[in-house]
Structures are given as structure tokens and as C-alpha cells.
Design an enzyme around this catalytic site. Structure first.
Site, mmCIF file in Angstrom:
data_model
loop_
_atom_site.group_PDB
_atom_site.id
_atom_site.type_symbol
_atom_site.label_atom_id
_atom_site.label_comp_id
_atom_site.label_asym_id
_atom_site.label_seq_id
_atom_site.Cartn_x
_atom_site.Cartn_y
_atom_site.Cartn_z
ATOM 1 N N GLY A 150 0.806 -1.202 0.000
ATOM 2 C CA GLY A 150 0.000 0.000 0.000
ATOM 3 C C GLY A 150 0.844 1.259 0.000
ATOM 4 O O GLY A 150 2.031 1.233 -0.335
ATOM 5 N N HIS A 200 2.194 4.696 -5.131
ATOM 6 C CA HIS A 200 2.650 5.867 -5.862
ATOM 7 C C HIS A 200 2.853 5.483 -7.319
ATOM 8 O O HIS A 200 2.474 4.364 -7.735
ATOM 9 C CB HIS A 200 3.923 6.433 -5.233
ATOM 10 C CG HIS A 200 4.987 5.397 -4.988
ATOM 11 N ND1 HIS A 200 5.653 4.755 -6.008
ATOM 12 C CD2 HIS A 200 5.490 4.886 -3.831
ATOM 13 C CE1 HIS A 200 6.526 3.907 -5.504
ATOM 14 N NE2 HIS A 200 6.451 3.959 -4.180
ATOM 15 N N GLU A 201 3.439 6.370 -8.086
ATOM 16 C CA GLU A 201 3.582 6.126 -9.517
ATOM 17 C C GLU A 201 4.425 4.889 -9.808
ATOM 18 O O GLU A 201 4.231 4.221 -10.832
ATOM 19 C CB GLU A 201 4.187 7.351 -10.199
ATOM 20 C CG GLU A 201 4.444 7.194 -11.692
ATOM 21 C CD GLU A 201 3.207 6.802 -12.505
ATOM 22 O OE1 GLU A 201 3.383 6.124 -13.541
ATOM 23 O OE2 GLU A 201 2.080 7.157 -12.109
ATOM 24 N N HIS A 250 4.292 2.049 -8.135
ATOM 25 C CA HIS A 250 3.329 0.943 -8.101
ATOM 26 C C HIS A 250 2.410 0.979 -9.315
ATOM 27 O O HIS A 250 2.039 -0.065 -9.863
ATOM 28 C CB HIS A 250 2.489 1.013 -6.826
ATOM 29 C CG HIS A 250 3.277 0.870 -5.561
ATOM 30 N ND1 HIS A 250 3.632 1.948 -4.795
ATOM 31 C CD2 HIS A 250 3.773 -0.228 -4.934
ATOM 32 C CE1 HIS A 250 4.319 1.524 -3.736
ATOM 33 N NE2 HIS A 250 4.419 0.223 -3.799
ATOM 34 N N VAL A 303 11.013 3.158 -11.083
ATOM 35 C CA VAL A 303 10.431 4.434 -11.504
ATOM 36 C C VAL A 303 11.007 5.529 -10.617
ATOM 37 O O VAL A 303 11.103 5.370 -9.392
ATOM 38 C CB VAL A 303 8.894 4.406 -11.405
ATOM 39 C CG1 VAL A 303 8.294 5.746 -11.812
ATOM 40 C CG2 VAL A 303 8.342 3.285 -12.285
#
Length: 282
Positions: free
Chosen positions: A29, A32-33, A35, A177
Site C-alpha cells: 500500500g 505511488h507512480e 506501483h 520508476v
């Protein structure tokens, strides 16, 4: 998008969808980007006819006694929106008591790849990772699973677990990322003060400098480690280095004449936030 909170519902979903390719993205959880990129990659692998399953579970077994389990960010409502917007079909968000009975007596123990890097300073962490991932693989009944390469050691250990325990799951490693300044996206970045956040990109910059030195012919691990350490000390004085390691990317052991694929990994504390990053040398 189905949101499932218990094992009974998950087994029912798996039975209904048996025969449909399932690609799984396990998370803790605070998405963010980074994930989001994993979920989009899973969507591409699954294709329009497949299912993308995402777990959201802060796993207590992988936190040490002095780590941030109680403070780890929990943002379920926002996480569900991110999952939906990036193509997830099912979210499994159980409670700890659902996965871990109070009288459980079976454990998993990794004995090789977890002895260095993050595992050296977080004893038991990867045993907890293996336990929860094994349980989730069994419950979700996925065909494929997607993991980010930011935690290179975790991916290597899960690959070993899949091999050693004969899980019928294909693993996919997805590139890290990053923020525009190179900092690897992490749920723990939100812990950084503005001053720490300004210095944190030095981790990536130091790794890139080591890669440039490697390409220029520097193959001595100690020299590469010293280069990274010097850069971090100069450009990130608020950071405290946990480790800088040059290792065989397959077995995480020191490189040797037979090493074909090298990874340089680093972990740096900024206050309470422990940030990790790595770079592969080929």
C-alpha cells in the site's frame, strides 16, 4: 474492480476465474507512480482477457522491533483509486489475523541470499517477505507476478524461492520508476524533511558515477564502493550510509572471474527513512 478482504472471498474469486491468466502485483500500500507502473505492466502482460490482481497488506513479519511498522503509511482509499485507474481487476486487502493465525507454527527461512545487503542489517526481514509472498501466491493462484527492481535483493530472493519450492509462477522484474531528479520512488520518501529530500538524489548520482567508472575500465569492487561513499559523504551529509555493495546480480555474492552480471546496491538513512537503490552493470 473487486475489493476482497478475506480468504473465503478470494478463493471464490479464484475459482470463478480459473483458466483466465492472472498477473499479480503484491504491495504494502501507500501506492505511488512506481506501483502504478507495476500495475500497468501487469495489465500489459495479462492482456485484455486476463486479470490483474493487487494485494495491499502491510506485512508485520518483515518489520523488525525497531522499524516503522506502526508508522508505515496506510492510505487504502487512495490506493484503491490508483489501482482502478491503472487497470487492476481485483484488490486483496486482508487483515493480519486473516493471514496469520494466532497459533501458527510454520515459518520460512532463507539461508543464503538474505545474509548480505539489506538482510545483513534487517535480520528476519526476508523470511517474512518469503512467508507472505508464498501465502499470497497460494491464495491468488496467479500465473505471473510483477516486482519492481528497486528492491533488487527481494526480487533475487523471490526468484530463488520460486525455483526452490517449485511455484508455477513466472516472475517479471520491472525497472525502477524515478522522480525527475533521479530519486527512486518509495513510500518512505514522504518521511523526508525538505533538506533530506534535496540531498536524497545523491544516491542515484553516486551509482551513476560508479557505472561510468565501470564503463571506463574500473572493475575493482573496493574502488567502486569508495567512489560511491565519497560522493555520498560530500553531497548528502544528512545521510548515513548503511551499506554500499558490489555483487553478483544472480547470487548476491562478491563478484568473481565467472560473474557475468553485476549489481551495485546502496542503502542510506535520512533520519528515520531508509532509502535503497541499485544499478546493474552489464
Amino acid at each position: 474492480m473487486n475489493v476482497i478482504n478475506n480468504i473465503r472471498q478470494l478463493r471464490s474469486w479464484s475459482t470463478i476465474n480459473k483458466g483466465t491468466r492472472c498477473v499479480f502485483v503484491p504491495t504494502m500500500g501507500a501506492l505511488h507512480e512506481g506501483h502504478a507502473a507495476l500495475i500497468r505492466a501487469a495489465r500489459e502482460i495479462a492482456g485484455p482477457a486476463g486479470n490483474v490482481a493487487v494485494s495491499i497488506f502491510v506485512n508485520p513479519l518483515q518489520f523488525g522491533p525497531n522499524e516503522d511498522f506502526s508508522k508505515y503509511p496506510r492510505t487504502l482509499i487512495e490506493d484503491l483509486g490508483l489501482c482502478r485507474d491503472n487497470g487492476a481487476d481485483m484488490i486483496f486487502a486482508p487483515k493480519a489475523e486473516d493471514l496469520y493465525p494466532a497459533d501458527r507454527s510454520i515459518v520460512m527461512h532463507e539461508t543464503s541470499l538474505s545474509k548480505m545487503l539489506c538482510g545483513a542489517s534487517r535480520p528476519g526481514h526476508f523470511d517474512g517477505v518469503c512467508m507472505v509472498v508464498a501465502k499470497l501466491f497460494n491464495l491468488v493462484q496467479c500465473d505471473d507476478a510483477v516486482f519492481g527492481k528497486k528492491d533488487f535483493q527481494q526480487l533475487a530472493i523471490i526468484r530463488r524461492m520460486v525455483r526452490d519450492l517449485d511455484f508455477n509462477v513466472v516472475l517479471h522484474g520491472i525497472e525502477t520508476v524515478r522522480e525527475s531528479d533521479g530519486l527512486a520512488m518509495s513510500s518512505r520518501n514522504r518521511y523526508l524533511t525538505p533538506e533530506e529530500r534535496a540531498q536524497a538524489p545523491a544516491i542515484r548520482a553516486a551509482l551513476l558515477a560508479a557505472r561510468d567508472a565501470w564503463k571506463a575500465g574500473e572493475s575493482n569492487p573496493a574502488a567502486l564502493q569508495q567512489l560511491i561513499t565519497r560522493q555520498l559523504e560530500a553531497k548528502a551529509p544528512l545521510g548515513r550510509i548503511d551499506y554500499v555493495t558490489v555483487a553478483d546480480a544472480v547470487n548476491l555474492q562478491p563478484i568473481s572471474a565467472g560473474t557475468e552480471h553485476v549489481v551495485i546496491a546502496a542503502a542510506v538513512f535520512f533520519g528515520a527513512a531508509r532509502l535503497i537503490d541499485n544499478i546493474e552493470l552489464k
